[in-house]
Scaffold this active site. Structure first.
Site, PDB file in Angstrom:
ATOM      1  N   LYS A   1     -31.008  35.535 -13.755  1.00 62.81           N
ATOM      2  CA  LYS A   1     -32.223  35.858 -14.504  1.00 62.81           C
ATOM      3  C   LYS A   1     -32.270  37.361 -14.720  1.00 62.81           C
ATOM      4  O   LYS A   1     -32.254  38.127 -13.759  1.00 62.81           O
ATOM      5  CB  LYS A   1     -33.465  35.371 -13.744  1.00 62.81           C
ATOM      6  CG  LYS A   1     -34.767  35.742 -14.461  1.00 62.81           C
ATOM      7  CD  LYS A   1     -35.977  35.025 -13.878  1.00 62.81           C
ATOM      8  CE  LYS A   1     -37.256  35.421 -14.604  1.00 62.81           C
ATOM      9  NZ  LYS A   1     -38.433  34.712 -14.104  1.00 62.81           N
TER      10      LYS A   1
ATOM     11  N   ASP B   1     -48.936  31.736 -12.333  1.00 67.54           N
ATOM     12  CA  ASP B   1     -48.352  31.268 -13.593  1.00 67.54           C
ATOM     13  C   ASP B   1     -47.848  29.847 -13.360  1.00 67.54           C
ATOM     14  O   ASP B   1     -46.771  29.469 -13.788  1.00 67.54           O
ATOM     15  CB  ASP B   1     -47.207  32.205 -14.004  1.00 67.54           C
ATOM     16  CG  ASP B   1     -47.004  32.243 -15.499  1.00 67.54           C
ATOM     17  OD1 ASP B   1     -47.778  31.579 -16.229  1.00 67.54           O
ATOM     18  OD2 ASP B   1     -46.068  32.932 -15.956  1.00 67.54           O
TER      19      ASP B   1
END
Ligand code: ADP
Ligand code: MG
Length: 373
Positions: A123, A228
């Protein structure tokens, strides 16, 4: 954004030294003066360094920038990616880079493999693409150059995500295994599954609902709120281990402590996200859902553990401040002059790494590449 691993094969050790020198120089300079790069690289003979600089600029790992006072270079996203992947390669956590499997506003996700062929996820955080115009217009940015830098913000995001993932993983939470972190990149295990948003039906929504709500409560009991927690950040396993182990939660850079002033609001937002998704997509409604005042009781303090492990309270504050500043400023066109190092080659002049991150995804088949050892 494209991940250019081709350069890894042909860059020399001296090129690498000069690239590292540019990275070091950027700690104190938005645009690193050429003389400083030469000095930090410590290579004999100016011409040699000149050649290295040309090679690096040709590969778009650094970009020449002319400002009012002096000529110099800045590290590009490509150059920063290169340095991180090179570090992973040296530590043997990454051997080859494969397809891009995700692209977000602030990250790029690739499948990578180590020497043994184990597939993992890379990532790459991409935050704070601040234009030179807003930098010029805001003296604070010049004073606190560090907090305005995309490099610094992206590195903090990766560091924070890695620290939280590690703490959660070690405490038995269903999150990817954190494997390595360098600069703005992290390596984690590849989750064999798909984002929950792709779910259109489920044989037992109530069981999945309960275990997701339990996750939120357990996280809060450990002193944290995800912030989130939505259908994009919950991966449903292809092969569930049990009723309670059907999913893995990803994406933590925005995670906050239970002591945060807005903790209750964030907690409720996470809960509501799940309720909404279940009602809309799976037609499942339950009167039973966690309530902050009643359920978010602290029994452990992963938030404190993470601070102790290196992501200090001060860093958290700095990060939150920088993120909100950066988002307020937004992105607008750059007005500095950027020059391709190899004169006459128009094509590369256009290859600005900060502008071309749209529409570059899902075609990574030809990016299989071996980083140079
Ligand atoms: P962003 O911050 O851009 O939202 P995420 O960490 O949520 O980044 O990742 C974006 C997408 O990449 C996810 O929705 C998921 O499809 C995929 N992804 C991310 N991490 C993994 C992983 N460890 N295993 C499998 N897929 C992943
Ligand atoms: Mg996400």
């Amino acid at each position: 954004m494209k991940l250019n691993t081709a350069a890894m094969r042909y860059l020399s050790n001296d090129d690498f030294r000069v690239l590292t020198a540019t990275e070091m120089g950027s700690k104190n300079h938005e645009i690193v003066p050429t003389t400083l790069i030469v000095q930090i690289a410590g290579l004999r003979g100016g011409a040699g360094v000149g050649n290295c600089i040309s090679e690096l600029a040709k590969a778009n790992l650094i970009a020449r920038v002319k400002n009012a006072k002096y000529d110099g270079y800045r590290l590009t996203y490509g150059g920063y990616d290169y340095l991180a992947i090179k570090a992973f390669s040296n530590r043997r956590t990454v051997y080859s880079v494969g397809n891009q499997i995700g692209v977000g506003k602030e990250s790029d996700i690739f499948v990578v493999a180590n020497e043994k062929g184990r597939k993992c996820v890379l990532k790459i955080h991409r935050l704070g693409r601040i234009s030179f115009r807003s930098v010029k217009n805001n003296r604070d940015y010049l004073r606190n150059r560090q907090s305005a830098s995309w490099m610094y913000l992206s590195r903090l995001a990766a560091q924070k995500e890695f620290a939280f993932m590690k703490a959660l993983y070690e405490n038995g939470f269903p999150v990817p295994e954190p494997i390595d972190n360098s600069r703005h990149c992290i390596i984690m295990s590849l989750i064999p599954g798909f984002p929950m948003r792709q779910l259109s039906s489920h044989e037992d929504p109530s069981a999945l609902y309960s275990s997701l709500m339990s996750f939120i409560v357990r996280l809060a009991n450990h002193g944290l709120i995800h912030c989130d927690f939505n259908e994009f950040n919950i991966m449903i396993l292809d092969e569930p281990k049990s009723e309670d182990e059907q999913f893995v939660v990803i994406d933590f850079p925005q995670c906050v402590s239970l002591d945060h002033v807005d903790a209750e609001r964030y907690f409720k937002r996470d809960v509501d996200c799940i309720r909404r998704f279940f009602e809309k997509k799976l037609g499942y409604v339950s009167e039973d859902y966690p309530i902050f005042q009643r359920d978010a009781k602290r029994v452990a303090s992963l938030d404190i553990d993470v601070q102790a492990s290196g992501f200090s309270k001060k860093l958290v504050k700095e990060f939150e401040k920088a993120i909100s500043e950066s988002r307020e400023k937004g992105e607008d066109a750059t007005d500095h002059e950027e020059i391709g190092e190899h004169h006459g080659d128009k094509e590369d002049e256009e290859e600005d790494d900060e502008e071309d991150n749209e529409g570059e995804n899902e075609d990574g088949a030809d990016r299989e590449d071996e980083p140079q050892e």
